[in-house]
Design a protein around this motif. Structure first.
Motif, PDB file in Angstrom:
ATOM      1  N   SER A 122      66.175  37.736  -5.858  1.00 29.77           N
ATOM      2  CA  SER A 122      67.196  37.050  -5.270  1.00 29.77           C
ATOM      3  C   SER A 122      66.697  35.343  -5.161  1.00 29.77           C
ATOM      4  O   SER A 122      67.250  34.626  -5.198  1.00 29.77           O
ATOM      5  CB  SER A 122      67.498  37.337  -4.013  1.00 29.77           C
ATOM      6  N   MET A 125      62.986  34.750  -8.911  1.00 29.97           N
ATOM      7  CA  MET A 125      61.755  35.367  -9.668  1.00 29.97           C
ATOM      8  C   MET A 125      62.176  36.190 -10.911  1.00 29.97           C
ATOM      9  O   MET A 125      63.176  36.919 -10.790  1.00 29.97           O
ATOM     10  CB  MET A 125      60.657  36.076  -8.712  1.00 29.97           C
TER      11      MET A 125
ATOM     12  N   ARG B  81      69.939  32.525  -9.939  1.00 33.44           N
ATOM     13  CA  ARG B  81      69.786  33.112  -8.814  1.00 33.44           C
ATOM     14  C   ARG B  81      68.743  31.919  -7.970  1.00 33.44           C
ATOM     15  O   ARG B  81      68.653  31.826  -6.701  1.00 33.44           O
ATOM     16  CB  ARG B  81      68.872  34.302  -8.756  1.00 33.44           C
ATOM     17  N   ARG B  82      68.256  31.141  -8.563  1.00 31.33           N
ATOM     18  CA  ARG B  82      67.655  29.902  -7.970  1.00 31.33           C
ATOM     19  C   ARG B  82      68.511  29.125  -7.219  1.00 31.33           C
ATOM     20  O   ARG B  82      68.229  28.387  -6.098  1.00 31.33           O
ATOM     21  CB  ARG B  82      66.947  29.078  -9.133  1.00 31.33           C
ATOM     22  N   LEU B 105      56.437  30.991  -1.477  1.00 33.18           N
ATOM     23  CA  LEU B 105      55.967  31.631  -2.614  1.00 33.18           C
ATOM     24  C   LEU B 105      57.132  31.572  -3.944  1.00 33.18           C
ATOM     25  O   LEU B 105      56.689  30.967  -4.872  1.00 33.18           O
ATOM     26  CB  LEU B 105      56.284  33.299  -2.571  1.00 33.18           C
ATOM     27  N   ALA B 106      58.478  31.509  -3.552  1.00 31.68           N
ATOM     28  CA  ALA B 106      59.459  31.131  -4.608  1.00 31.68           C
ATOM     29  C   ALA B 106      59.391  29.884  -5.153  1.00 31.68           C
ATOM     30  O   ALA B 106      59.392  29.441  -6.283  1.00 31.68           O
ATOM     31  CB  ALA B 106      61.013  31.490  -4.245  1.00 31.68           C
ATOM     32  N   VAL B 110      58.557  29.744  -8.759  1.00 32.43           N
ATOM     33  CA  VAL B 110      59.489  29.554  -9.821  1.00 32.43           C
ATOM     34  C   VAL B 110      60.001  28.032  -9.907  1.00 32.43           C
ATOM     35  O   VAL B 110      60.062  27.796 -11.164  1.00 32.43           O
ATOM     36  CB  VAL B 110      60.901  30.148  -9.108  1.00 32.43           C
ATOM     37  N   ARG B 154      63.424  31.085   4.273  1.00 34.60           N
ATOM     38  CA  ARG B 154      62.903  31.464   2.910  1.00 34.60           C
ATOM     39  C   ARG B 154      64.014  31.161   1.909  1.00 34.60           C
ATOM     40  O   ARG B 154      63.816  30.642   0.954  1.00 34.60           O
ATOM     41  CB  ARG B 154      62.377  32.923   2.849  1.00 34.60           C
ATOM     42  N   MET B 158      64.601  27.372  -1.499  1.00 35.33           N
ATOM     43  CA  MET B 158      64.667  26.879  -2.899  1.00 35.33           C
ATOM     44  C   MET B 158      65.993  25.922  -2.939  1.00 35.33           C
ATOM     45  O   MET B 158      66.473  25.929  -4.198  1.00 35.33           O
ATOM     46  CB  MET B 158      65.177  28.438  -3.584  1.00 35.33           C
TER      47      MET B 158
END
Lengths: 214, 247
Positions: A122, A125, B81-82, B105-106, B110, B154, B158
């Motif tokens: 989601s 990644m 999804r980003r 992390l993302a 990413v 979290r 993004m």
């Protein structure tokens, strides 16, 4: 009973211990490599690959290790494949154990909630990144206890190679016991040699388990 | 001019085996809109929002998010999804990572944001969800409400255009629901598009632009919260409301 035979033959037993260590270490390496590959098949998206993985595991773990070892050592030569006893031992032990390694890893991956993968996906990644950064680190922690058991079993199962004339711990003790008729001291000596290998392994597994328990 | 379309379902059908879980879904959500999805359990609410970021694939019809059609292919799906954050009922924080690592992390892996910058932004987000002191804690050390607020931070890290909430307060003890709803209410006023599956009628009434009521895989009623709560047209919606508002 003459315990002095133990002292006289300490060098031979130590040599046997080294052989057991070599067989076990090489077989473990083989089992880990094959086990990771087969575990990947077992969780693959393709049903065909999953079935191949399942067949591999069920075939190998449901036939006694001794039968597999005898097949390599006694049956293969009759179709022209002649392998050294040591090599037969490593192959049989490694391939047999790989089925248990694959199961341990697969159950570790399965024990990570699917929500973890979904949370990674989601956030944008790819599947491989989410597996590598999120699922596998958690799976490995869950895999340590069963892999530790498998490793201990592998070390103990390695004693079967003595049946095809490899002079590992048990093979050496058996030979020297027969020669001196001092079976009790020799087998006590063998048991001590196995404990020298297994107890530190068990201790190391416990340490790892605590370190990854989060 | 109406605001641009953020999410569009047209003619969507989905089955789990023989179970028809989404039936004839046509739905358009505008950019910046806050849509609250309610309905009895098993009515398809969660499946509906899981189709918006492709966690579930539809068998017929199309789902378009930010002008891009959701297809089952890897790279494009990850790109969509980003732009679409998701907050889950069970939080799904990464237990082996600290709060700060969960948030960074993302962005780092990413979006290739530099670690320093990602951590600065993460700390700012932790301020926003009122947990600045928890940056170095592990998820297991937090209460449910705190975990869910970290999960929201979290998702925001993004900088998504759309945020999906799948029953974000259903796993929480009553006294923790308010702290999560407060964060969500503040978000609703920032102009981000939100689709919220919830049983929190107070939230729907206060910040929802539109309420969607689902039953047996269909959208059976769409209305403003005022209309919906005062005079629901659909008998199933009337029954549902009478049950949950009675006490």
């Amino acid at each position: 009973m003459d315990w002095s035979v133990l002292g006289e033959n300490a060098g031979a037993l130590a040599q046997g211990l080294l052989i057991t260590l070599e067989v076990s270490a090489l077989a473990l390496l083989l089992a880990l490599v094959l086990g990771v590959i087969v575990a990947t098949l077992r969780v693959a998206p393709s049903p065909v690959l999953r079935r191949i993985g399942t067949a591999y595991v069920e075939f190998l773990r449901n036939i006694p290790l001794l039968v597999q070892l005898f097949f390599l050592f006694f049956a293969l030569p009759s179709i022209g494949i002649r392998l050294d006893a040591f090599v037969c031992g490593v192959l049989a032990l490694g391939v047999y154990t790989s089925a248990f390694v694959a199961e341990a890893i697969r159950s570790g991956i399965a024990a990570v909630p699917t929500g973890q993968l979904e949370a990674g996906l989601s956030s944008g990644m790819g599947y491989a990144t989410a597996m590598r950064l999120i699922v596998l680190p958690q799976a490995i922690a869950k895999t340590i206890p069963p892999l530790g058991n498998t490793t201990l079993n592998l070390i103990k199962n390695s004693s079967l190679v003595s049946t095809v004339s490899v002079l590992d711990i048990l093979g050496t003790a058996n030979l020297l016991g027969a020669r001196s008729f001092q079976y009790v001291p020799m087998f006590v000596g063998a048991a001590i040699c196995y404990l020298i290998l297994t107890l530190p392994t068990a201790f190391a597994v416990n340490r790892l388990e605590k370190r990854y328990a989060r | 001019m109406p605001p641009p379309v953020a999410i569009a379902f047209s003619g969507v059908q989905k089955w789990f085996g023989t179970n028809h879980v989404l039936v004839d879904i046509d739905l358009t959500i505008a950019t910046g809109e806050v849509v609250v999805v309610i309905g009895p359990s098993g009515s398809g609410k969660s499946t509906l929002i899981r189709c918006i970021n492709g966690l579930e694939a539809v068998q017929q019809g199309t789902v378009v998010v930010g002008g891009k059609r959701l297809t089952a292919t890897g790279g494009e799906l990850a790109a969509i999804r980003r732009e679409v954050g998701m907050v889950f009922q069970a939080f799904h924080l990464y237990p082996h990572k600290t709060v700060l690592e969960n948030i960074t992390l993302a962005p780092i892996t990413v979006k290739r944001v530099l670690r320093d910058q990602a951590e600065r932004e993460a700390r700012a987000l932790l301020e926003r969800v009122d947990l600045p002191e928890k940056a170095d804690a592990y998820p297991a050390q937090l209460s449910g409400g705190q975990q869910q607020r970290v999960a929201i931070a979290r998702a925001l890290a993004m900088q998504p255009k759309v945020l999906l909430f799948d029953e974000p307060t259903s796993a929480l003890d009553p006294e923790m629901i308010a702290e999560v709803l407060d964060v969500m209410k503040a978000l609703a006023h920032t102009g981000i598009t939100m689709v919220v599956v919830t049983h929190e009628m107070g939230f729907a009434r206060e910040v929802g632009d539109r309420v969607i009521f689902m039953d047996a895989g269909r959208i059976v009623e769409q209305a403003t919260p005022q209309q919906f709560f005062s005079a629901p047209g659909n008998p199933r919606a009337q029954l549902f409301l009478s049950k949950i508002l009675a006490h």
